[in-house]
Design an enzyme around this catalytic site. Structure first.
Site, PDB file in Angstrom:
ATOM      1  N   LYS A  44       9.188 117.950 -51.500  1.00 31.77           N
ATOM      2  CA  LYS A  44       7.745 117.999 -51.653  1.00 31.77           C
ATOM      3  C   LYS A  44       7.064 118.862 -50.588  1.00 31.77           C
ATOM      4  O   LYS A  44       5.899 119.240 -50.759  1.00 31.77           O
ATOM      5  CB  LYS A  44       7.166 116.587 -51.632  1.00 31.77           C
ATOM      6  CG  LYS A  44       7.650 115.716 -52.787  1.00 31.77           C
ATOM      7  CD  LYS A  44       7.369 116.358 -54.135  1.00 31.77           C
ATOM      8  CE  LYS A  44       7.872 115.540 -55.298  1.00 31.77           C
ATOM      9  NZ  LYS A  44       7.126 114.333 -55.549  1.00 31.77           N
ATOM     10  N   SER A 270      17.083 108.801 -55.523  1.00 29.28           N
ATOM     11  CA  SER A 270      16.802 109.766 -56.593  1.00 29.28           C
ATOM     12  C   SER A 270      17.840 110.882 -56.626  1.00 29.28           C
ATOM     13  O   SER A 270      18.108 111.457 -57.685  1.00 29.28           O
ATOM     14  CB  SER A 270      15.395 110.353 -56.440  1.00 29.28           C
ATOM     15  OG  SER A 270      15.298 111.171 -55.290  1.00 29.28           O
TER      16      SER A 270
END
Length: 330
Positions: A44, A270
């Site tokens: 991110k 994830s």
């Protein structure tokens, strides 16, 4: 904006790992970008840096303005790190069930956290509260990560083109890419990049089996893969040119992340899910195809979660049939 340009070298240019494995006796190879090498430790950082840079250029944010965002963790941490560097205060609206490591990292950058309970709306409530905060205060900048096209563009310009170039230097062209869908910026940005060089390339969005939001259009259950399937389908993926959805169980993702850690790659939940999804994509495309994914962050953000627990192996789990044969940075 000048400050942002000074730390450009701390974001992106992450290693690409070549991972040889066997699955149900068949050998194969996957490629994974190790995104925890970014500034604040996740993929991110790429989009947060790009959104801030472009927003400064367009006059949407100025020095001293407060960055306010709803997040489940990594995006918030990225904006907190960049805001601390540029001198922009940061306020984060976050569901209160996120890991303590995420909350402590946000606080370490000097940001303010406003926890949002399930009764207050959880993740969707966090978004509404962030929007309402801007209405009631001056000099507030909302990145709007779930709907801002700069998110997709940033991942295309940074991660997507970088992955294509990394593979190209090794004589490879990407046939398939897998990523869990949080904001949707990664899967849509990388899809654009790989399909520019290979029109037949496939982009596989990933979701938890326990909460198939993409498949059904709404959240139907709880899951343990933080950062994806946040109760709704983000605007960035609606109507986009994506391919088959792949899904994995949360506990299977945890077991896969544990298995990768025991081979030296300490990754988050994830990332384990993405690896399993890439295995499924390789089964769909064929073992001779080049399939890539990302390891979004590392295991340090999950020390208080089920990632550190013994997870029972279920019969329909994929991870039990996977053996990691070799890992090489290329």
């Amino acid at each position: 904006m000048k400050n942002l340009e000074k730390i450009d070298g701390l974001i992106g240019k992450t290693p690409l790992a070549k991972i040889d494995y066997s699955y149900q006796g068949r050998e194969g190879t996957l490629y994974a970008k190790l995104e925890y090498y970014n500034l604040s430790g996740s993929v991110k950082d790429r989009m947060a840096w790009y959104i801030l840079k472009k927003s400064y250029e367009q006059g949407l944010i100025k020095e001293g303005d407060t960055i306010v965002e709803a997040t489940s963790g990594n995006t918030g941490i990225a904006f907190c790190a960049l805001g601390a560097y540029t001198g922009n205060p940061v306020i984060i609206f976050m569901p209160d069930w996120m890991s303590q490591e995420r909350k402590k990292l946000i606080s370490s950058f000097g940001a303010k956290i406003i926890n949002v309970s399930k009764e207050e709306g959880g993740f969707l409530g966090s978004i509404d509260l962030a929007d309402n905060y801007q209405k009631d205060h001056d000099h507030v900048f909302l990145p709007h990560q779930f709907s801002n096209p700069l998110n997709t563009q940033g991942q295309y310009e940074s991660l997507g083109k970088e992955l294509v170039a990394d593979l190209e230097r090794n004589g490879l062209v990407c046939d398939g890419f897998v990523a869990g869908v949080g904001t949707g910026g990664v899967i849509t940005g990388v899809a654009k990049a790989i399909k520019e060089v290979n029109k037949g390339a496939k982009a596989f969005p990933l979701e938890p089996k326990e909460s198939p939001t993409l498949s059904t259009g709404y959240k139907v259950g709880s899951h343990k893969i933080a950062g994806i399937s946040d109760e709704f389908i983000p605007d960035l993926v609606k109507g986009k040119d994506l391919d088959d959805i792949v899904s994995v169980y949360s506990d299977d993702a945890i077991l896969m992340a544990q298995k990768l850690a025991r081979r030296g790659l300490g990754v988050g939940i994830s990332s384990g899910a993405n690896f399993l999804g890439a295995i499924l994509a390789a089964e769909i495309l064929g073992q001779d195809k080049v399939v890539a994914t990302i390891f979004s962050d590392d295991n340090k953000k999950y020390l208080s979660t089920d990632l550190m627990k013994d997870i029972p192996v279920e019969e329909d789990f994929i991870s039990k049939d996977i053996e990691i044969l070799d890992i090489q940075a290329i």
